[in-house]
Scaffold this motif. Structure first.
Motif: not given
Length: 132
Positions: A24, A29, A76, A78-82
């Motif tokens: 995480e 991003r 990764e 889709n929200d580019k956070k994980t």
């Protein structure tokens, strides 16, 4: 400040099983950085030789260590956070402490995307143990 938190490690017994590691990312991003997974082999201290396993460039290009090709997949959310590392057909030699790493400045593209010197942010690691 970028923070990386790994999870998903565990024990796989017997070999051949799968794990999915997650990293995480907070403070930014993923699509603005170069990201990678590294493994610290058993017996090495935290400052020891971390081996590059898989890397993901900001343009989506992936790079894998020879030992990981065909078995591991870096991706990764889709929200580019994980950041993820899907590990299949695990072997005892995959055992180690797995770190997520981020390169903010592109140094990894000069040093090599699987070389630790190019990365300037690191998580604390998640342990993977594969035993027969």
């Amino acid at each position: 400040q970028v923070q990386l938190v790994e999870s998903g490690g565990g024990t796989v017994q017997p070999p051949g099983g799968s794990l999915r590691l997650s990293c995480e990312v907070s403070g930014t991003r993923l699509d603005t950085y170069y990201m990678a997974w590294f493994r610290l082999p058993p017996g090495e201290d935290a400052g020891g030789n971390r081996e590059g396993v898989a890397a993901l460039a900001s343009d989506g290009t992936t790079t894998y260590a020879d030992s990981a090709k065909g078995r591991f997949t870096i991706s990764e959310a889709n929200d580019k956070k994980t950041l993820y590392l899907q590990m299949n057909n695990l072997r005892p030699e995959d055992t180690g402490l797995y770190y997520c790493a981020a390169d903010l400045f592109g140094a990894s593209q000069v040093a090599g995307s699987l070389v630790k010197i190019g990365y300037n942010f690191w998580g604390r690691g998640t342990q993977v143990t594969v035993s027969s």
